[in-house]
Design a protein around this motif. Structure first.
Motif, PDB file in Angstrom:
ATOM      1  N   THR A   1       0.826  -1.212   0.000  1.00  0.00           N
ATOM      2  CA  THR A   1       0.000   0.000   0.000  1.00  0.00           C
ATOM      3  C   THR A   1       0.858   1.259   0.000  1.00  0.00           C
ATOM      4  O   THR A   1       0.465   2.268  -0.575  1.00  0.00           O
ATOM      5  N   ASN A   2       2.047   1.189   0.604  1.00  0.00           N
ATOM      6  CA  ASN A   2       2.965   2.330   0.535  1.00  0.00           C
ATOM      7  C   ASN A   2       3.409   2.589  -0.900  1.00  0.00           C
ATOM      8  O   ASN A   2       3.464   3.737  -1.349  1.00  0.00           O
ATOM      9  N   LEU A   3       3.712   1.518  -1.639  1.00  0.00           N
ATOM     10  CA  LEU A   3       4.092   1.690  -3.039  1.00  0.00           C
ATOM     11  C   LEU A   3       2.919   2.199  -3.872  1.00  0.00           C
ATOM     12  O   LEU A   3       3.102   3.044  -4.754  1.00  0.00           O
ATOM     13  N   GLN A   4       1.700   1.693  -3.598  1.00  0.00           N
ATOM     14  CA  GLN A   4       0.518   2.182  -4.310  1.00  0.00           C
ATOM     15  C   GLN A   4       0.323   3.677  -4.067  1.00  0.00           C
ATOM     16  O   GLN A   4       0.027   4.435  -4.999  1.00  0.00           O
ATOM     17  N   ALA A   5       0.491   4.100  -2.830  1.00  0.00           N
ATOM     18  CA  ALA A   5       0.326   5.518  -2.501  1.00  0.00           C
ATOM     19  C   ALA A   5       1.402   6.363  -3.182  1.00  0.00           C
ATOM     20  O   ALA A   5       1.108   7.435  -3.724  1.00  0.00           O
TER      21      ALA A   5
ATOM     22  N   LYS B   1      11.950   4.921  -0.699  1.00  0.00           N
ATOM     23  CA  LYS B   1      13.204   4.508  -0.058  1.00  0.00           C
ATOM     24  C   LYS B   1      12.934   3.556   1.112  1.00  0.00           C
ATOM     25  O   LYS B   1      13.639   2.564   1.296  1.00  0.00           O
ATOM     26  N   SER B   2      11.900   3.843   1.885  1.00  0.00           N
ATOM     27  CA  SER B   2      11.539   2.988   3.019  1.00  0.00           C
ATOM     28  C   SER B   2      11.161   1.579   2.553  1.00  0.00           C
ATOM     29  O   SER B   2      11.585   0.584   3.148  1.00  0.00           O
ATOM     30  N   VAL B   3      10.382   1.496   1.490  1.00  0.00           N
ATOM     31  CA  VAL B   3       9.997   0.178   0.965  1.00  0.00           C
ATOM     32  C   VAL B   3      11.224  -0.539   0.408  1.00  0.00           C
ATOM     33  O   VAL B   3      11.394  -1.738   0.617  1.00  0.00           O
ATOM     34  N   GLU B   4      12.092   0.205  -0.269  1.00  0.00           N
ATOM     35  CA  GLU B   4      13.322  -0.392  -0.791  1.00  0.00           C
ATOM     36  C   GLU B   4      14.152  -0.992   0.345  1.00  0.00           C
ATOM     37  O   GLU B   4      14.638  -2.126   0.244  1.00  0.00           O
TER      38      GLU B   4
END
Length: 118
Positions: A58-62, A81-84
């Motif tokens: 959902t972070n990437l979708q946002a 960066k956080s998701v990476e």
């Protein structure tokens, strides 16, 4: 910023936490905690309770929604960066690195299927 329906998030983020029994189950639990942490609850200025979702998908979708809407700001870049960083941590949990051919001179990181091959 993308606002998600709470029923959809409840379905997407619902997983049954149980005590791990095998090394594989322990790794799976670690990966779940890295990629799909629990929602955090907050209260807005008007006294309404809301959740913030820190799940990787959902972070990437946002972030994608923000980029598509023309918002390439610091918050969007921090989200990506956080998701990476979380994906890198999952790679460490799995102790996984792509095997490289001995004669390859470089690596292209892309999701393109039309790369010319020799």
């Amino acid at each position: 910023m993308k606002i998600f329906d709470t029923a959809l998030l409840a379905h997407l983020c619902s997983f049954n936490k149980k005590e791990p029994k095998t090394p594989a189950e322990e790794k799976l639990q670690q990966i779940q905690e890295i990629l799909f942490p629990p929602l955090k609850s907050y209260t807005d200025k008007e006294g309404r309770k809301f959740h913030v979702d820190y799940c990787a998908d959902t972070n990437l979708q946002a972030a994608l929604t923000d980029l598509e809407d023309g918002f390439n700001d610091e918050n969007t870049r921090k989200t990506i960066k956080s998701v990476e960083e979380r994906i890198i941590n999952v790679r460490k949990v799995l102790d996984f690195n792509q095997p490289l051919d001995n004669d390859a001179q470089y690596v292209i990181a892309d999701d393109v299927e039309n790369i010319e091959e020799d």
